[in-house]
Design a protein around this motif. Structure first.
Motif, PDB file in Angstrom:
ATOM      1  N   SER A   1       1.512  -0.769   0.132  1.00 14.44           N
ATOM      2  CA  SER A   1       0.444   0.076  -0.019  1.00 14.44           C
ATOM      3  C   SER A   1       1.137   1.112   0.433  1.00 14.44           C
ATOM      4  CB  SER A   1      -0.892   0.209   0.934  1.00 14.44           C
ATOM      5  OG  SER A   1      -1.644   1.512   1.292  1.00 14.44           O
ATOM      6  N   GLY A   2       1.390   1.693  -0.832  1.00 12.23           N
ATOM      7  CA  GLY A   2       1.898   2.687  -1.067  1.00 12.23           C
ATOM      8  C   GLY A   2       3.358   2.096  -1.982  1.00 12.23           C
ATOM      9  N   ARG A   3       3.932   3.136  -3.409  1.00 11.63           N
ATOM     10  CA  ARG A   3       4.582   2.193  -3.929  1.00 11.63           C
ATOM     11  C   ARG A   3       6.167   3.478  -4.209  1.00 11.63           C
ATOM     12  NH1 ARG A   3       1.562   2.310  -8.719  1.00 11.63           N
ATOM     13  NH2 ARG A   3       2.042   0.167  -9.285  1.00 11.63           N
ATOM     14  N   PHE A   4       6.676   3.089  -4.909  1.00 14.92           N
ATOM     15  CA  PHE A   4       8.303   4.528  -4.793  1.00 14.92           C
ATOM     16  C   PHE A   4       7.874   4.629  -6.329  1.00 14.92           C
ATOM     17  CE2 PHE A   4       9.133   0.812  -1.617  1.00 14.92           C
ATOM     18  CZ  PHE A   4       9.058   1.400  -0.147  1.00 14.92           C
ATOM     19  N   HIS A   5       9.039   5.926  -6.569  1.00 11.34           N
ATOM     20  CA  HIS A   5       8.748   6.197  -7.948  1.00 11.34           C
ATOM     21  C   HIS A   5      10.047   6.578  -8.003  1.00 11.34           C
ATOM     22  CE1 HIS A   5       4.280   6.907  -6.262  1.00 11.34           C
ATOM     23  NE2 HIS A   5       4.009   6.632  -7.475  1.00 11.34           N
ATOM     24  N   TYR A   6      10.150   7.435  -9.741  1.00  5.76           N
ATOM     25  CA  TYR A   6      10.809   7.231  -9.942  1.00  5.76           C
ATOM     26  C   TYR A   6      11.273   9.213  -9.781  1.00  5.76           C
ATOM     27  CZ  TYR A   6      14.799  10.225 -13.221  1.00  5.76           C
ATOM     28  OH  TYR A   6      15.654  10.622 -13.914  1.00  5.76           O
ATOM     29  N   TYR A   7       9.881   9.694  -9.542  1.00 10.41           N
ATOM     30  CA  TYR A   7      10.328  11.232  -9.830  1.00 10.41           C
ATOM     31  C   TYR A   7      10.574  11.816  -8.003  1.00 10.41           C
ATOM     32  CZ  TYR A   7       4.709  10.412  -7.694  1.00 10.41           C
ATOM     33  OH  TYR A   7       3.905  10.206  -7.625  1.00 10.41           O
ATOM     34  N   GLU A   8      10.373  10.190  -7.249  1.00 10.82           N
ATOM     35  CA  GLU A   8      10.927  11.210  -5.688  1.00 10.82           C
ATOM     36  C   GLU A   8      12.061  10.663  -5.368  1.00 10.82           C
ATOM     37  OE1 GLU A   8       8.728   8.375  -2.989  1.00 10.82           O
ATOM     38  OE2 GLU A   8       7.981   7.375  -4.737  1.00 10.82           O
ATOM     39  N   GLY A   9      12.300  11.042  -6.409  1.00  7.57           N
ATOM     40  CA  GLY A   9      14.379  10.416  -6.552  1.00  7.57           C
ATOM     41  C   GLY A   9      14.857   9.409  -6.343  1.00  7.57           C
ATOM     42  N   TYR A  10      14.212   7.886  -6.394  1.00  8.93           N
ATOM     43  CA  TYR A  10      15.129   7.308  -6.386  1.00  8.93           C
ATOM     44  C   TYR A  10      15.760   7.187  -7.869  1.00  8.93           C
ATOM     45  CZ  TYR A  10      12.616   5.329  -2.143  1.00  8.93           C
ATOM     46  OH  TYR A  10      12.184   5.925  -0.872  1.00  8.93           O
ATOM     47  N   ASN A  11      16.508   6.228  -8.059  1.00  8.46           N
ATOM     48  CA  ASN A  11      16.978   5.566  -9.396  1.00  8.46           C
ATOM     49  C   ASN A  11      16.194   4.533 -10.187  1.00  8.46           C
ATOM     50  OD1 ASN A  11      19.339   8.193  -9.052  1.00  8.46           O
ATOM     51  ND2 ASN A  11      20.360   5.926  -7.884  1.00  8.46           N
ATOM     52  N   PHE A  12      16.168   4.057 -11.243  1.00  9.57           N
ATOM     53  CA  PHE A  12      15.898   3.209 -12.180  1.00  9.57           C
ATOM     54  C   PHE A  12      16.039   1.821 -11.389  1.00  9.57           C
ATOM     55  CE2 PHE A  12      14.067   5.698 -16.062  1.00  9.57           C
ATOM     56  CZ  PHE A  12      12.699   5.807 -15.686  1.00  9.57           C
TER      57      PHE A  12
END
Ligand code: HPA
Length: 274
Positions: free
Chosen positions: A80-91
């Motif tokens: 419930s809640g995912r991670f995105h590139y736009y948050e600053g994570y690398n692919f």
């Protein structure tokens, strides 16, 4: 940093000390689709912050917890809640949650997202079964040294959204209260929504829905030979399709409005996964 079996294994080992079963199905919930997690029976909730080597969610409509339990009698684990590139994570980092699922025993992954409707025949509140995707932006999440314990260096993605699952999902759509389509998800990195000119280009290239997530998880799943099913909930018409500005409130309101019917539909899909 290598997201290999040792690194991802730290997270899985921790989860295995708490969870007494092997989840066969993984679910990743998109923006505003958190209410779907209330249909999980006997839930065991683990905040991402408690899981060693895991990532943390920074978006307010994404809760940041891993929920284990049962839906339609099947053992599942649900982000419930995912991670995105736009948050600053690398692919490259974005493969981690899927690899942790793989190490927990997940065989089939269901990914959901809120997306803009680029196809003018779609309407907010419709659901699109993802047939395929287009990602022309940025590197692959599988870039860098290959982790061969998960999959090969080069891998086929011509049937990554598993055909038999899509057929089953389309069949079940006939009895749902929601309107369904099958189409192509176009990935854009965000966090800004698209310009009308970008949406016109996306339409010409064959995109039906447009969003800022999903493809990294889908590619990580394809790499480690998971079966995969994806859904876009059309939360708004994409920029320029209608003459209106886009808002995140609109995205969350539409996904919330359909979440009860969508949860019932997803439960029937899970029941029918072999
Ligand atoms: N564009 C990109 N991502 C989105 C949209 C959109 O219109 N709606 C919800 N997520």
């Amino acid at each position: 940093m290598k997201f290999d079996k040792v690194y991802c294994g730290k997270a899985a080992e921790y989860l295995k000390t708490i969870i007494p079963f092997e989840p066969e199905i993984g679910i990743i919930l998109g923006s505003g689709l958190g209410p779907l997690s209330s249909s999980i029976e006997d839930p065991i909730v683990i905040p991402y912050a408690d899981i060693p080597n895991f990532l943390t969610s920074t978006v307010s409509s994404h809760a940041g917890k891993m929920i284990f339990g049962r839906i339609a009698g099947k053992h599942i684990m649900c982000m419930s809640g995912r991670f995105h590139y736009y948050e600053g994570y690398n692919f490259e980092q974005l493969v981690l949650p899927v690899r942790v699922m793989k190490l927990m025993g997940v065989k089939t992954l269901i990914v959901t997202n809120a997306a803009g409707g680029a196809n003018p025949s779609y309407k907010p509140g419709d659901v699109m079964i993802i047939k395929d995707h287009i990602k022309l932006n940025g590197a692959s999440p599988l870039r860098g040294p290959n982790c061969s314990e998960f999959g090969p260096r080069f891998f086929d993605v011509s049937d990554m959204y598993t055909k038999s699952l899509r057929e089953m999902a389309l069949d079940l759509a006939k009895t749902s209260k929601l309107t369904f389509h099958e189409g192509v998800y176009f990935y854009m990195p965000g966090p800004q929504f698209e310009t009308p000119a970008e949406i016109r280009a996306i339409q010409i290239m064959g995109g039906d829905s447009v969003g800022m997530s999903t493809v990294t998880e889908a590619l990580a799943a394809a790499h480690c030979s998971m079966k995969l099913l994806g859904f876009s909930v059309i939360s708004n018409m994409a920029a320029g399709v209608k003459n209106e500005a886009l808002t995140t409130e609109e995205v969350d309101d539409v996904t919330e409005a359909i979440s009860e019917n969508f949860s019932a539909y997803i439960a029937s899909v899970i029941e029918n996964i072999q």
